[in-house]
Design a protein around this motif. Structure first.
Motif, short mmCIF file in Angstrom:
data_model
loop_
_atom_site.label_atom_id
_atom_site.label_comp_id
_atom_site.label_asym_id
_atom_site.label_seq_id
_atom_site.Cartn_x
_atom_site.Cartn_y
_atom_site.Cartn_z
N SER A 6 0.84 -1.19 0.00
CA SER A 6 0.00 0.00 0.00
C SER A 6 0.88 1.24 0.00
O SER A 6 1.67 1.45 0.90
CB SER A 6 -0.91 0.00 1.23
N SER A 57 -7.07 2.00 -1.34
CA SER A 57 -5.69 1.62 -1.07
C SER A 57 -4.93 1.80 -2.39
O SER A 57 -5.40 1.34 -3.43
CB SER A 57 -5.60 0.17 -0.61
N PRO A 112 -10.28 -1.55 -0.02
CA PRO A 112 -9.53 -2.44 0.87
C PRO A 112 -10.00 -3.90 0.83
O PRO A 112 -9.19 -4.80 0.95
CB PRO A 112 -9.75 -1.82 2.26
#
Length: 171
Positions: free
Chosen positions: A4, A88, A110
Motif C-alpha cells: 500500500s 488503497s 480495501p
C-alpha cells in the motif's frame, strides 16, 4: 495487490480545471486552508467556497445572484482537499502524459485489493493529478478525469470573496 502506497500530498495552493469525460467540469482554486470550486454542468454553474480549517463555507448560485451559508464545525473536509481517499493505492510505474512524467497509481477498495477501480497519473513535478480513470466492476473505463491549465501557487485574494451584489438566500 499487497503493498500500500499513498498518493503524494497535493500542494497547498493551486488552480486547475478538472474535466470529466461525461461533459461536466470544474475549476478549483485552492490556497492553503480555503477552496473555491466552480461546478459546471452545461450552462449551469454553482460555486462553492470552503474554509477547510473551520468547516464553514458558502454555496453561490450565479443565476439568482444568491448564496447560502454552511457551517459544519469539526467536519472532515479532507476529501474535498484531496487529502483523503477510501482507496488503497499502489505505485505501479511511471509514464509520460502529454510530455509530462507522471507516477502511475492503481487504487482499490480495501476488501478487493486485487481489483483496481481507479488508475491515477500524478505529475511528478506538481504532485497534482494529471489524469484519472475510474473503472466499473468488470474493469472497463467508466469515467476519465483530466486536470488541465494547472497553475501551482497562490490564487488572487478576491477569488474567495462573495461578490457584493449577491444576497443571502432564505433557508
Amino acid at each position: 495487490m499487497t503493498k500500500s502506497d499513498s498518493l503524494p500530498p497535493r500542494p497547498e495552493s493551486y488552480i486547475a480545471d478538472i474535466v470529466r469525460s461525461d461533459g461536466r467540469w470544474s475549476r478549483v482554486y485552492r490556497d492553503r486552508g480555503q477552496m473555491r470550486v466552480e461546478l459546471y454542468n452545461g450552462e449551469t454553474c454553482t460555486q462553492i467556497f470552503i474554509w477547510l480549517d473551520t468547516g464553514s463555507g458558502y454555496t453561490l448560485t450565479p443565476a439568482s445572484r444568491t448564496y447560502t451559508s454552511h457551517f459544519q464545525p469539526g467536519a472532515n473536509l479532507a476529501s474535498l482537499a484531496g487529502q483523503a481517499s477510501p482507496l488503497s493505492w499502489r505505485l505501479t510505474g511511471q509514464e509520460a502524459i502529454e510530455g509530462t512524467l507522471c507516477s502511475r497509481y492503481e487504487g482499490s477498495l480495501p476488501a478487493e485489493l486485487d481489483q483496481p477501480i481507479n488508475v491515477t497519473y500524478v505529475d511528478n513535478s506538481t504532485h497534482l493529478t494529471r489524469r484519472s480513470y475510474s473503472m466499473n466492476r468488470i474493469g472497463e473505463i467508466a469515467l476519465t478525469v483530466e486536470w488541465r491549465n494547472v497553475v501551482v501557487g497562490p490564487s488572487p485574494p478576491d477569488v474567495f470573496a462573495i461578490p457584493t451584489d449577491y444576497q443571502q438566500a432564505r433557508q
